[in-house]
Design a protein around this motif. Structure first.
Motif, PDB file in Angstrom:
ATOM      1  N   ASP A   1      -0.918  22.390  14.912  1.00  0.00           N
ATOM      2  CA  ASP A   1      -0.933  21.949  16.699  1.00  0.00           C
ATOM      3  C   ASP A   1      -0.876  23.603  17.454  1.00  0.00           C
ATOM      4  O   ASP A   1      -0.949  24.189  17.229  1.00  0.00           O
ATOM      5  CB  ASP A   1       0.053  21.564  16.832  1.00  0.00           C
ATOM      6  N   ASP A   2      -2.211  23.182  18.276  1.00  0.00           N
ATOM      7  CA  ASP A   2      -1.976  24.308  19.554  1.00  0.00           C
ATOM      8  C   ASP A   2      -2.122  23.400  20.639  1.00  0.00           C
ATOM      9  O   ASP A   2      -1.905  22.047  20.884  1.00  0.00           O
ATOM     10  CB  ASP A   2      -2.954  25.614  19.335  1.00  0.00           C
ATOM     11  N   VAL A   3      -2.342  24.376  22.316  1.00  0.00           N
ATOM     12  CA  VAL A   3      -1.781  23.362  23.568  1.00  0.00           C
ATOM     13  C   VAL A   3      -2.851  22.389  23.124  1.00  0.00           C
ATOM     14  O   VAL A   3      -3.112  21.695  24.167  1.00  0.00           O
ATOM     15  CB  VAL A   3      -1.030  24.759  24.108  1.00  0.00           C
ATOM     16  N   ASN A   4      -3.629  22.495  22.561  1.00  0.00           N
ATOM     17  CA  ASN A   4      -5.483  21.817  22.915  1.00  0.00           C
ATOM     18  C   ASN A   4      -5.788  21.153  22.011  1.00  0.00           C
ATOM     19  O   ASN A   4      -6.639  20.288  22.898  1.00  0.00           O
ATOM     20  CB  ASN A   4      -6.847  23.037  23.879  1.00  0.00           C
ATOM     21  N   ALA A   5      -5.296  20.988  21.139  1.00  0.00           N
ATOM     22  CA  ALA A   5      -5.409  20.173  20.596  1.00  0.00           C
ATOM     23  C   ALA A   5      -4.511  19.825  19.392  1.00  0.00           C
ATOM     24  O   ALA A   5      -3.216  20.974  18.886  1.00  0.00           O
ATOM     25  CB  ALA A   5      -6.543  20.631  19.132  1.00  0.00           C
ATOM     26  N   TRP A   6      -3.696  18.879  18.948  1.00  0.00           N
ATOM     27  CA  TRP A   6      -3.076  18.250  18.187  1.00  0.00           C
ATOM     28  C   TRP A   6      -2.877  16.797  16.967  1.00  0.00           C
ATOM     29  O   TRP A   6      -3.710  16.135  17.502  1.00  0.00           O
ATOM     30  CB  TRP A   6      -1.540  18.327  19.418  1.00  0.00           C
ATOM     31  N   ILE A   7      -1.925  16.906  15.908  1.00  0.00           N
ATOM     32  CA  ILE A   7      -1.900  15.799  15.333  1.00  0.00           C
ATOM     33  C   ILE A   7      -1.160  14.576  15.787  1.00  0.00           C
ATOM     34  O   ILE A   7       0.311  14.601  16.177  1.00  0.00           O
ATOM     35  CB  ILE A   7      -1.835  16.201  14.099  1.00  0.00           C
ATOM     36  N   VAL A   8      -1.194  13.075  16.050  1.00  0.00           N
ATOM     37  CA  VAL A   8      -0.809  12.426  16.145  1.00  0.00           C
ATOM     38  C   VAL A   8      -0.097  11.081  15.007  1.00  0.00           C
ATOM     39  O   VAL A   8      -1.166  10.961  13.829  1.00  0.00           O
ATOM     40  CB  VAL A   8      -1.447  11.416  17.672  1.00  0.00           C
ATOM     41  N   HIS A   9       0.844  11.221  14.672  1.00  0.00           N
ATOM     42  CA  HIS A   9       0.922  10.527  13.413  1.00  0.00           C
ATOM     43  C   HIS A   9       1.148   8.802  13.722  1.00  0.00           C
ATOM     44  O   HIS A   9       1.574   8.516  14.636  1.00  0.00           O
ATOM     45  CB  HIS A   9       2.361  11.176  12.878  1.00  0.00           C
ATOM     46  N   ALA A  10       0.347   8.519  13.057  1.00  0.00           N
ATOM     47  CA  ALA A  10       0.275   7.031  13.174  1.00  0.00           C
ATOM     48  C   ALA A  10       0.897   5.823  11.428  1.00  0.00           C
ATOM     49  O   ALA A  10       2.229   5.783  11.680  1.00  0.00           O
ATOM     50  CB  ALA A  10      -0.560   6.754  13.225  1.00  0.00           C
ATOM     51  N   GLY A  11       0.219   6.294  11.011  1.00  0.00           N
ATOM     52  CA  GLY A  11       0.753   5.474   9.062  1.00  0.00           C
ATOM     53  C   GLY A  11       1.024   6.861   7.795  1.00  0.00           C
ATOM     54  O   GLY A  11       0.163   6.801   7.152  1.00  0.00           O
ATOM     55  N   THR A  12       2.609   7.759   8.807  1.00  0.00           N
ATOM     56  CA  THR A  12       2.784   7.910   7.834  1.00  0.00           C
ATOM     57  C   THR A  12       3.788   8.007   7.657  1.00  0.00           C
ATOM     58  O   THR A  12       4.613   7.905   7.714  1.00  0.00           O
ATOM     59  CB  THR A  12       2.451   9.979   8.034  1.00  0.00           C
ATOM     60  N   ARG A  13       4.403   9.269   5.986  1.00  0.00           N
ATOM     61  CA  ARG A  13       6.333   9.026   5.728  1.00  0.00           C
ATOM     62  C   ARG A  13       6.196   9.917   4.858  1.00  0.00           C
ATOM     63  O   ARG A  13       5.587  11.008   4.568  1.00  0.00           O
ATOM     64  CB  ARG A  13       6.458   7.860   5.349  1.00  0.00           C
ATOM     65  N   SER A  14       7.588  10.745   5.297  1.00  0.00           N
ATOM     66  CA  SER A  14       7.646  11.651   4.767  1.00  0.00           C
ATOM     67  C   SER A  14       8.542  11.203   3.186  1.00  0.00           C
ATOM     68  O   SER A  14       8.941  10.081   2.537  1.00  0.00           O
ATOM     69  CB  SER A  14       9.116  12.530   5.374  1.00  0.00           C
ATOM     70  N   GLN A  15       8.063  12.316   1.745  1.00  0.00           N
ATOM     71  CA  GLN A  15       8.207  12.279   0.477  1.00  0.00           C
ATOM     72  C   GLN A  15       8.220  13.756   0.015  1.00  0.00           C
ATOM     73  O   GLN A  15       7.258  13.984  -0.334  1.00  0.00           O
ATOM     74  CB  GLN A  15       7.185  10.986   0.297  1.00  0.00           C
ATOM     75  N   ASP A  16       9.000  13.682  -0.765  1.00  0.00           N
ATOM     76  CA  ASP A  16       9.720  14.439  -1.073  1.00  0.00           C
ATOM     77  C   ASP A  16       9.318  16.587  -0.716  1.00  0.00           C
ATOM     78  O   ASP A  16       8.664  16.647  -1.872  1.00  0.00           O
ATOM     79  CB  ASP A  16       8.943  14.302  -3.268  1.00  0.00           C
ATOM     80  N   GLY A  17       9.708  15.996   0.651  1.00  0.00           N
ATOM     81  CA  GLY A  17       9.304  17.240   1.429  1.00  0.00           C
ATOM     82  C   GLY A  17       7.794  17.254   1.801  1.00  0.00           C
ATOM     83  O   GLY A  17       7.059  18.388   2.326  1.00  0.00           O
ATOM     84  N   ALA A  18       7.133  16.247   1.196  1.00  0.00           N
ATOM     85  CA  ALA A  18       5.204  16.005   1.601  1.00  0.00           C
ATOM     86  C   ALA A  18       5.560  14.967   2.849  1.00  0.00           C
ATOM     87  O   ALA A  18       6.514  14.611   2.670  1.00  0.00           O
ATOM     88  CB  ALA A  18       4.157  15.951   0.350  1.00  0.00           C
ATOM     89  N   VAL A  19       4.181  14.929   3.296  1.00  0.00           N
ATOM     90  CA  VAL A  19       3.854  13.720   4.157  1.00  0.00           C
ATOM     91  C   VAL A  19       2.658  13.108   3.740  1.00  0.00           C
ATOM     92  O   VAL A  19       1.778  14.030   3.363  1.00  0.00           O
ATOM     93  CB  VAL A  19       3.171  14.982   5.646  1.00  0.00           C
ATOM     94  N   VAL A  20       2.996  11.459   3.627  1.00  0.00           N
ATOM     95  CA  VAL A  20       1.979  11.205   2.774  1.00  0.00           C
ATOM     96  C   VAL A  20       1.629   9.760   3.610  1.00  0.00           C
ATOM     97  O   VAL A  20       2.216   9.264   4.290  1.00  0.00           O
ATOM     98  CB  VAL A  20       2.433  10.558   1.318  1.00  0.00           C
ATOM     99  N   THR A  21       0.107   9.023   3.233  1.00  0.00           N
ATOM    100  CA  THR A  21       0.106   8.010   4.095  1.00  0.00           C
ATOM    101  C   THR A  21       0.679   7.078   3.708  1.00  0.00           C
ATOM    102  O   THR A  21       1.381   6.501   3.033  1.00  0.00           O
ATOM    103  CB  THR A  21      -1.963   8.801   3.667  1.00  0.00           C
ATOM    104  N   ALA A  22       0.928   5.928   4.816  1.00  0.00           N
ATOM    105  CA  ALA A  22       1.710   4.943   4.479  1.00  0.00           C
ATOM    106  C   ALA A  22       1.283   4.100   5.080  1.00  0.00           C
ATOM    107  O   ALA A  22       1.943   3.290   6.156  1.00  0.00           O
ATOM    108  CB  ALA A  22       3.272   5.368   5.444  1.00  0.00           C
ATOM    109  N   GLY A  23       0.036   3.966   5.831  1.00  0.00           N
ATOM    110  CA  GLY A  23      -0.577   2.637   6.725  1.00  0.00           C
ATOM    111  C   GLY A  23      -2.128   3.083   6.392  1.00  0.00           C
ATOM    112  O   GLY A  23      -2.493   3.519   5.532  1.00  0.00           O
ATOM    113  N   GLY A  24      -2.823   2.041   7.161  1.00  0.00           N
ATOM    114  CA  GLY A  24      -4.855   1.849   7.590  1.00  0.00           C
ATOM    115  C   GLY A  24      -5.277   3.486   8.344  1.00  0.00           C
ATOM    116  O   GLY A  24      -5.708   4.153   7.735  1.00  0.00           O
ATOM    117  N   ARG A  25      -4.615   3.034   9.456  1.00  0.00           N
ATOM    118  CA  ARG A  25      -4.415   4.449  10.241  1.00  0.00           C
ATOM    119  C   ARG A  25      -4.453   5.209  10.399  1.00  0.00           C
ATOM    120  O   ARG A  25      -2.258   5.292  10.113  1.00  0.00           O
ATOM    121  CB  ARG A  25      -4.743   4.253  11.350  1.00  0.00           C
ATOM    122  N   VAL A  26      -3.899   6.259   9.681  1.00  0.00           N
ATOM    123  CA  VAL A  26      -3.154   7.740   9.153  1.00  0.00           C
ATOM    124  C   VAL A  26      -2.264   8.214  10.304  1.00  0.00           C
ATOM    125  O   VAL A  26      -1.562   9.040  10.504  1.00  0.00           O
ATOM    126  CB  VAL A  26      -4.049   8.563   8.101  1.00  0.00           C
TER     127      VAL A  26
END
Ligand code: AMP
Ligand code: GLY
Length: 443
Positions: free
Chosen positions: A373-398
């Motif tokens: 991320d930076d101050v003018n652009a960042w990610i918003v999580h929607a359908g994600t979850r943590s798994q074994d140290g990674a972030v994985v998809t968990a929904g339709g709108r990710v």
């Protein structure tokens, strides 16, 4: 002592809320239930069952929470806010009675009729046979809507009579939406650009956040089925003073007056989904909560004071908060109550990255590569979850890539630039979020 907030929900809207609260200079303490991998760095995650209202209320009391913000509609419709309020904790979000504006479309039509709010012509049916008879009277195919809450899937904008019949049968015969589809509206199809207006109210006073536009269809050029929203942008340019006046005097104020007349308390967001038709703005729907993904672009435009705004609303003190607000800044439309809360010389864009197959069935568990991320652009999580140290998809709108800038094009370029750095197998997104929007126009 910093204020303590509990945000209920774990989608993109809630990540945006947690982010806006946690990064405020007043440094409130934020808890998220259940939260998501995006909120983990900003708020403490709490494993509460939102369907167990007494447990949520007890937790809020025990942890000295100053305000609970309920993100999604389902717990509001089920009356979560009533239970928490009864336990003595202020809540941002209406009780079950107020949330019926979203949870019962026939009720919303009745409120609009009583308040004289412009909306599409409609008929209501409780059974298939009379609905089919009525369908033959419509010279153009109507929009068919399940009256109850159906996760955003209960609306069919039909292009033929057959399609309308098929959807009616899905509601009444297949009971696809359960009880939510056993009452149905046939509604005149409106044409025009859409506009989302989020009013924050304690039932008496109200403020409007920056205007925004969602992109509901899955495909570019607004093709394909409706989704929860594939992207959105917020810009002051979406509204001029003429439209602002109509929104205030013909939509928000009469509905709030009608709610007061009915004795329905309302503290939270009253979200008006409008279509800007050739005959003027008409209401497509009311929601009883922040929009998703509109929140992701409307909140970044709010200047300092967001935690205070939320607290004052939940305590029924919005009028006092408003009295301390600066006058409307240059560039804001008038009237626009609370215009000083938002930046009118900035824009924000969010582009949603969705799972393969969405809005139909989709796989889960795909590993996501995320950019910084930076101050003018960042990610918003929607359908994600943590798994074994990674972030994985968990929904339709990710997830959503949010970009902010001095103008719409700068914001859009930043959002798409950030999304370039996101990767997961099967990801799809629309390349035309905001395409065709010209700054300086309200189209
Ligand atoms: P609703 O949940 O009622 O807002 O409907 C979801 C979406 O369906 C809206 O955002 C519009 O894109 C579309 N829609 C709903 N009602 C109408 C209507 N009467 N005419 C045209 N499109 C509509
Ligand atoms: N963005 C549409 C909704 O929140 O209902």
């Amino acid at each position: 002592m910093p204020a303590r907030f509990l945000v209920i929900g774990g989608g993109g809207r809630e990540h945006a809320l947690v982010r806006r609260l946690a990064l405020d200079p007043s440094r409130p303490l934020v808890f998220a239930a259940p939260g998501n991998p995006g909120t983990e760095f900003l708020a403490e995650s709490v494993p509460l069952d939102v369907n167990d209202a007494p447990a949520v209320a007890a937790w809020a009391v025990e942890h000295g929470i100053d305000c609970v913000i309920v993100g999604p509609e389902d717990p509001l419709i089920a009356g979560l806010a009533d239970v928490i309020r009864a336990a003595g904790v202020p809540v941002f979000g209406p009780g079950a009675d107020g949330a019926r504006l979203e949870g019962d479309k026939n009720h919303a039509k009745n409120v609009m009729a009583a308040a004289g709010v412009p909306t599409a012509r409609h008929e209501t049916f409780d059974a298939l046979a009379p609905a089919l008879v009525a369908l033959d009277r419509w010279s153009t195919p109507p929009v068919v809507k399940a009256c109850g809450a159906a996760q955003g899937k209960g609306v069919a904008v039909c292009t033929s009579r057959d399609e309308a019949e098929w959807f009616l049968r899905a509601c009444f015969e297949d009971e696809r939406f359960g009880a939510a589809g056993l009452q149905v509206l046939l509604e005149e199809r409106l044409v025009g650009p859409e506009l989302s207006v989020l009013a924050i109210t304690d039932g008496e006073a109200y403020v409007l956040l920056a205007p925004s536009r969602d992109h509901k269809r899955v495909g570019e050029g607004d093709q394909g089925p409706n989704t929860g929203g594939m992207g959105a942008f917020a810009s002051g340019c979406l509204v001029d003073s003429g439209l602002a006046r109509t929104v205030c005097t013909d939509v928000i104020e009469p509905v709030l007056a009608e709610l007061r007349r009915r004795g329905t308390p309302y503290r939270g967001v009253l979200y008006a989904g409008l279509m800007l038709t050739a005959e003027g703005p008409k209401v497509l729907e009311f929601n009883c909560r922040f929009g998703d993904p509109e929140t992701q672009v409307v909140l970044p435009l709010i200047k300092d004071g967001f935690p205070e705004l939320i607290l004052a609303t939940s305590q029924g003190e919005l009028g006092t908060f408003l009295a301390g607000l600066s006058p409307a800044p240059a560039g804001a439309p008038t009237p626009w109550p609370g215009a000083a809360l938002s930046s009118w010389d900035q824009a924000a864009v969010v582009v949603v990255g969705a799972s393969e197959g969405y809005p139909g069935d989709y796989p889960k568990g795909r590993v996501i590569t995320l950019p910084a991320d930076d101050v003018n652009a960042w990610i918003v999580h929607a359908g994600t979850r943590s798994q074994d140290g990674a972030v994985v998809t968990a929904g339709g709108r990710v997830l959503g890539a949010v970009g902010m800038g001095q103008d719409f094009e700068a914001a859009r370029t930043r959002a798409y630039g950030l999304l370039d750095g996101v990767a997961f197998e099967g990801m799809h997104f629309r390349r035309d979020i905001g395409a065709g929007f010209k700054e300086g126009t309200t189209a």
